[in-house]
Design an enzyme around this catalytic site. Structure first.
Site, mmCIF file in Angstrom:
data_model
loop_
_atom_site.group_PDB
_atom_site.id
_atom_site.type_symbol
_atom_site.label_atom_id
_atom_site.label_comp_id
_atom_site.label_asym_id
_atom_site.label_seq_id
_atom_site.Cartn_x
_atom_site.Cartn_y
_atom_site.Cartn_z
ATOM 1 N N GLY A 1 11.830 35.313 -2.129
ATOM 2 C CA GLY A 1 12.101 36.985 -1.810
ATOM 3 C C GLY A 1 12.997 35.852 -0.322
ATOM 4 N N GLY B 1 12.937 38.205 -9.421
ATOM 5 C CA GLY B 1 11.747 39.520 -8.648
ATOM 6 C C GLY B 1 13.240 40.166 -8.140
ATOM 7 N N GLY B 2 13.295 39.941 -6.540
ATOM 8 C CA GLY B 2 14.149 41.605 -6.194
ATOM 9 C C GLY B 2 15.620 41.918 -7.304
ATOM 10 N N GLU C 1 2.217 35.545 -4.039
ATOM 11 C CA GLU C 1 1.528 36.178 -3.797
ATOM 12 C C GLU C 1 0.396 36.566 -3.791
ATOM 13 O OE1 GLU C 1 5.329 38.837 -3.968
ATOM 14 O OE2 GLU C 1 6.533 37.687 -3.063
ATOM 15 N N ASN D 1 9.903 40.406 -12.134
ATOM 16 C CA ASN D 1 8.970 41.049 -11.387
ATOM 17 C C ASN D 1 8.879 41.751 -10.579
ATOM 18 O OD1 ASN D 1 6.238 40.966 -10.711
ATOM 19 N ND2 ASN D 1 7.180 39.166 -9.281
ATOM 20 N N TRP D 2 8.731 43.481 -10.589
ATOM 21 C CA TRP D 2 8.800 44.039 -9.523
ATOM 22 C C TRP D 2 8.079 44.532 -8.637
ATOM 23 C CZ3 TRP D 2 9.321 49.873 -13.083
ATOM 24 C CH2 TRP D 2 10.794 49.333 -14.504
ATOM 25 N N LYS D 3 7.222 43.631 -8.542
ATOM 26 C CA LYS D 3 6.208 43.241 -7.957
ATOM 27 C C LYS D 3 5.367 44.771 -7.315
ATOM 28 C CE LYS D 3 8.318 39.271 -6.085
ATOM 29 N NZ LYS D 3 8.479 38.042 -4.989
ATOM 30 N N GLU E 1 7.596 28.767 -9.040
ATOM 31 C CA GLU E 1 8.269 29.220 -8.067
ATOM 32 C C GLU E 1 7.371 28.714 -7.110
ATOM 33 O OE1 GLU E 1 8.814 33.251 -9.904
ATOM 34 O OE2 GLU E 1 7.018 33.303 -8.188
ATOM 35 N N SER F 1 14.562 33.588 -5.416
ATOM 36 C CA SER F 1 15.719 34.418 -5.109
ATOM 37 C C SER F 1 16.666 34.377 -6.827
ATOM 38 C CB SER F 1 16.623 33.473 -3.697
ATOM 39 O OG SER F 1 15.078 33.825 -2.671
ATOM 40 N N HIS G 1 0.806 34.192 -9.349
ATOM 41 C CA HIS G 1 2.338 34.500 -8.204
ATOM 42 C C HIS G 1 0.990 33.719 -6.783
ATOM 43 C CE1 HIS G 1 5.013 35.787 -5.987
ATOM 44 N NE2 HIS G 1 5.862 35.821 -7.257
HETATM 45 P P1 13P Z 1 13.238 37.258 -5.311
HETATM 46 O O1 13P Z 1 13.682 37.134 -6.257
HETATM 47 O O2 13P Z 1 12.854 38.458 -4.709
HETATM 48 O O3 13P Z 1 12.754 35.240 -4.803
HETATM 49 O O4 13P Z 1 10.773 37.126 -6.120
HETATM 50 C C1 13P Z 1 10.994 35.940 -6.745
HETATM 51 C C2 13P Z 1 9.394 36.071 -6.953
HETATM 52 O O5 13P Z 1 8.354 36.402 -6.285
HETATM 53 C C3 13P Z 1 9.095 36.515 -8.639
HETATM 54 O O6 13P Z 1 8.015 36.272 -8.572
#
Ligand code: 13P
Length: 244
Positions: A172, A229-230, A97, A9-11, A166, A208, A95
């Site tokens: 994050g 994510g990251g 977010e 997930n590149w966000k 999640e 994470s 998600h």
């Molecule tokens: P991180 O891997 O950066 O914690 O993000 C997780 C996430 O929200 C994947 O959708």
């Protein structure tokens, strides 16, 4: 046999030059394997770039949100048919977010999952509790409320989704759920899925995930891969997770 699925997930990160480098690294390093699939969910403007670079590779692509509606007067929204037209296979819905920053309700998330399926996309439906909810001992109530809204809207089509657990407190933050914590929630979700005849749905863990912890998480009986994510923004790190 459910097989594994690892999704990046590149966000809201990326740019044409950086994406070109990342995607080239992924294509070069990702070998097709019968027992796992790999995908990246990119910001909408980069769907064409993902299609151009990833077509014919072992990596699928998709988006991070979808409208609950077919094409129409919805300024700023993107229809599932548009994502599908660019070869997208997956779309993340619900998600945390988006639930938090855009006030997305369980009902809206369910409608988005339904719209995704109607356009041939596989929705990756995210559920997860906040730290306050975990500390209050209410994670079961939270994730079952979130899941029930989706299964009520989809019925038998629930079998066609991907589910992602999640925990909001692990996103994050560098604070990952332990493998045992993840397994406990995934087993709970598997029982919810079984009630709708959807026990073979893949349940991904997100929060994470890194190369250093992926193998122990993915070794859990009910963890079918990750939503990353990251760490999905670095080709070597993401590939190491996909290989874990
Ligand atoms: P991180 O891997 O950066 O914690 O993000 C997780 C996430 O929200 C994947 O959708």
């Amino acid at each position: 046999m459910r097989g594994k699925l690892v999704v990046g997930n590149w966000k809201m990160y990326g740019g044409l030059a950086a994406n070109a480098e990342l995607l080239a690294g992924l294509v070069a390093g990702c070998k097709p394997r019968a027992d796992r699939r790999v995908a990246v969910c990119v910001p909408f403007p980069y769907l064409a770039q993902a299609r151009d670079v990833l077509s014919g590779s072992a990596i699928a692509w998709g988006a991070q949100d979808v409208s609950a509606h077919p094409p129409g007067p919805y300024t700023g929204d993107v229809a599932g048919s548009m994502i599908a037209e660019f070869g997208g296979r997956f779309v993340i819905v619900g998600h945390s977010e988006r639930r938090q920053a855009h006030g997305e309700s369980d009902v809206l998330v369910a409608a988005k999952a339904k719209a995704a399926l109607a356009t041939g996309l596989t929705p990756i439906v995210c559920v997860g509790e906040t730290l306050a909810e975990r500390d209050a001992g209410s994670w079961q109530a939270v994730v079952s409320r979130q899941f029930d809204a989706v299964s009520a809207a989809l019925g038998r089509e629930t079998a066609l989704i991907v589910l992602a657990y999640e925990p909001v407190w692990a996103i994050g933050t560098g604070r990952t759920a332990t493998p045992a914590q993840a397994q406990e929630v995934h087993a709970f979700l598997r029982r919810q899925l079984a009630r709708t005849g959807a026990e073979s749905v893949q349940v991904l863990y997100g929060g994470s995930v890194k190369a250093a912890n992926a193998a122990s998480l993915f070794a859990q009986a009910d963890v079918d891969g990750g939503l990353v994510g990251g760490a999905s923004l670095l080709a070597t790190e993401f590939l190491a997770i996909a290989d874990a």
